[in-house]
Design a protein around this motif. Structure first.
Motif, PDB file in Angstrom:
ATOM      1  N   THR A 150       0.794  -1.210   0.023  1.00  0.00           N
ATOM      2  CA  THR A 150       0.014   0.115  -0.169  1.00  0.00           C
ATOM      3  C   THR A 150       0.831   1.058   0.084  1.00  0.00           C
ATOM      4  OG1 THR A 150      -1.911   1.206   1.031  1.00  0.00           O
ATOM      5  CG2 THR A 150      -0.225   0.228   2.465  1.00  0.00           C
ATOM      6  N   GLU A 188      -5.762   5.078  -3.679  1.00  0.00           N
ATOM      7  CA  GLU A 188      -5.151   4.172  -4.856  1.00  0.00           C
ATOM      8  C   GLU A 188      -6.489   3.699  -5.793  1.00  0.00           C
ATOM      9  OE1 GLU A 188      -3.360   0.858  -2.524  1.00  0.00           O
ATOM     10  OE2 GLU A 188      -2.997   2.288  -0.731  1.00  0.00           O
ATOM     11  N   ARG A 232       0.157   6.295  -7.231  1.00  0.00           N
ATOM     12  CA  ARG A 232      -0.997   6.860  -7.542  1.00  0.00           C
ATOM     13  C   ARG A 232      -0.757   8.302  -7.722  1.00  0.00           C
ATOM     14  NH1 ARG A 232      -3.985   5.463 -10.269  1.00  0.00           N
ATOM     15  NH2 ARG A 232      -5.104   3.963  -9.341  1.00  0.00           N
ATOM     16  N   VAL A 285      -7.856  -0.137  -7.733  1.00  0.00           N
ATOM     17  CA  VAL A 285      -7.070  -1.145  -7.156  1.00  0.00           C
ATOM     18  C   VAL A 285      -7.412  -2.508  -7.296  1.00  0.00           C
ATOM     19  CG1 VAL A 285      -7.639  -0.674  -4.668  1.00  0.00           C
ATOM     20  CG2 VAL A 285      -5.434  -1.631  -5.070  1.00  0.00           C
ATOM     21  N   PHE A 309      -5.569  -0.210   2.009  1.00  0.00           N
ATOM     22  CA  PHE A 309      -5.264   0.433   1.363  1.00  0.00           C
ATOM     23  C   PHE A 309      -5.936   1.834   1.348  1.00  0.00           C
ATOM     24  CE2 PHE A 309      -9.066  -1.599  -0.649  1.00  0.00           C
ATOM     25  CZ  PHE A 309      -9.690  -0.363  -1.513  1.00  0.00           C
ATOM     26  N   LEU A 330      -3.722  -0.161  -9.906  1.00  0.00           N
ATOM     27  CA  LEU A 330      -2.450  -0.501  -9.254  1.00  0.00           C
ATOM     28  C   LEU A 330      -2.949  -1.988  -8.690  1.00  0.00           C
ATOM     29  CD1 LEU A 330      -2.165   2.835  -7.375  1.00  0.00           C
ATOM     30  CD2 LEU A 330      -0.838   2.025  -9.021  1.00  0.00           C
ATOM     31  N   ARG A 355       2.041   1.483  -3.557  1.00  0.00           N
ATOM     32  CA  ARG A 355       0.700   2.055  -4.569  1.00  0.00           C
ATOM     33  C   ARG A 355       0.365   3.539  -4.149  1.00  0.00           C
ATOM     34  NH1 ARG A 355      -1.203  -2.960  -2.403  1.00  0.00           N
ATOM     35  NH2 ARG A 355      -2.732  -1.825  -1.465  1.00  0.00           N
ATOM     36  N   TYR A 356       0.232   3.903  -3.010  1.00  0.00           N
ATOM     37  CA  TYR A 356      -0.068   5.363  -2.867  1.00  0.00           C
ATOM     38  C   TYR A 356       0.953   6.315  -3.447  1.00  0.00           C
ATOM     39  CZ  TYR A 356      -1.296   9.722  -0.260  1.00  0.00           C
ATOM     40  OH  TYR A 356      -1.932  10.883  -0.076  1.00  0.00           O
TER      41      TYR A 356
END
Length: 323
Positions: A20, A60, A27, A63, A56, A35, A23-24
């Protein structure tokens, strides 16, 4: 210029990497890309710390949760977890070649059992409203003909799956490590293009060896989506450059950091470790003067502070005022 109306660009699932916290960060570079989580086994979700595995940030979206497993009841239950936690999609891993997942009948070995994968799709789709998709290889071991892959896809598509993400390499289940399986088997992009021609009603995405926006644009002339893993991870600004596909502007690294700092502060209040999060951000200045000093400032420091990160970033930004 590619018409992106019905096209997709995705960040590939990578174990230990697409957490996470990564992924943040990803983004912030691009609002359009999909993602993926790391591949998470059904056992980890059913018996482990489910809330932590599935957490998450709302930023995101979109996702996708990638699952590793072959047991119908367990995979169906985990698909339900995905929907309950507001994931946009759930993906079945039929591509990972590691010995560990083979032992549990997870990953690429399932290409030899298309009916098993079809049954998974049938039961998972019956249990949830979100899409159920499949990521697979073009073949396994000596079963590497186009016909083998096409038969697999047809069987699974007949069960209701409409999106397939294809790693354009054969997986060798014996004799090659997962890393070697990403590099040694030759890429066969034409087989993936042919799959789209033979199954025009399906959404077909391509994965493997794609490293530039020009590469992405070329592939999108033939298929519906492109998935990139390590190139996006090691050089995250490639995600920013990919905004050009949608005729969107590229964010500056200074703006990325301005949004990242509050996220890091929030995670610190939740007890997360800064050095663990910061390992995902080493590639921010890839290819620019000062990139090495940035990596050194963030690496191997258990007592890393947010002020350390800000100081290191300011020094590199001074060297690159237009970055």
């Amino acid at each position: 210029m590619v018409d992106m109306t019905n096209k997709r660009l995705s960040v590939a699932p990578m174990i230990d990497w697409t957490t996470t916290d990564y992924r943040y960060f990803a983004r912030l570079f691009n609002p359009q890309v999909y993602l993926y989580t790391e591949m998470i086994s059904t056992g980890a979700l059913i018996h482990g710390n489910r809330a932590r595995h599935l957490r998450f940030d709302a930023l995101e979206h979109p996702v996708v949760l990638q699952l590793g497993g072959a047991d119908i009841a367990e995979m169906t239950q985990c698909a339900e977890f995905a929907q309950q936690h507001n994931y946009d999609e759930v993906n079945i891993n039929v591509g990972c070649p590691s010995d560990r997942v083979q032992h549990n009948k997870i990953g690429a070995c399932l290409m030899a059992e298309p009916n098993t994968v079809a049954n998974l799709v049938t039961h998972m789709q019956a249990a949830v409203d979100i899409p159920v998709t499949v990521k697979h290889r073009i073949g396994i071991d000596d079963f590497d003909s186009y016909e083998f892959m096409a038969d697999f896809v047809k069987t699974v598509a007949d069960a209701g799956c409409t999106r397939f993400i294809v790693h354009a390499r054969t997986a060798w289940l014996q004799g090659l490590s997962p890393k070697q399986n990403r590099e040694i088997p030759p890429l066969r992009y034409d087989d993936v293009y042919r799959l789209k021609q033979d199954f025009p009603e399906l959404d077909i995405e391509i994965n493997g060896g794609i490293e530039t926006v020009a590469d992405i644009a070329t592939h999108l002339q033939y298929i519906d989506g492109v998935m990139i893993g390590r190139a996006f991870y090691h050089n995250p600004y490639l995600l920013a450059e990919a905004n050009s596909l949608w005729n969107k502007p590229m964010p500056k690294r200074e703006d990325i950091l301005a949004h990242l700092y509050p996220y890091l502060e929030e995670q610190l209040t939740k007890g997360e470790t800064l050095s663990t999060m910061a390992r995902h951000y080493l590639g921010l200045f890839q290819g620019l003067p000062g990139a090495r000093k940035w990596r050194q400032a963030l690496s191997g420091k258990p007592q890393l502070t947010l002020d350390d990160i800000k100081k290191a970033a300011d020094e590199v930004l001074q060297l690159n005022p237009n970055a």
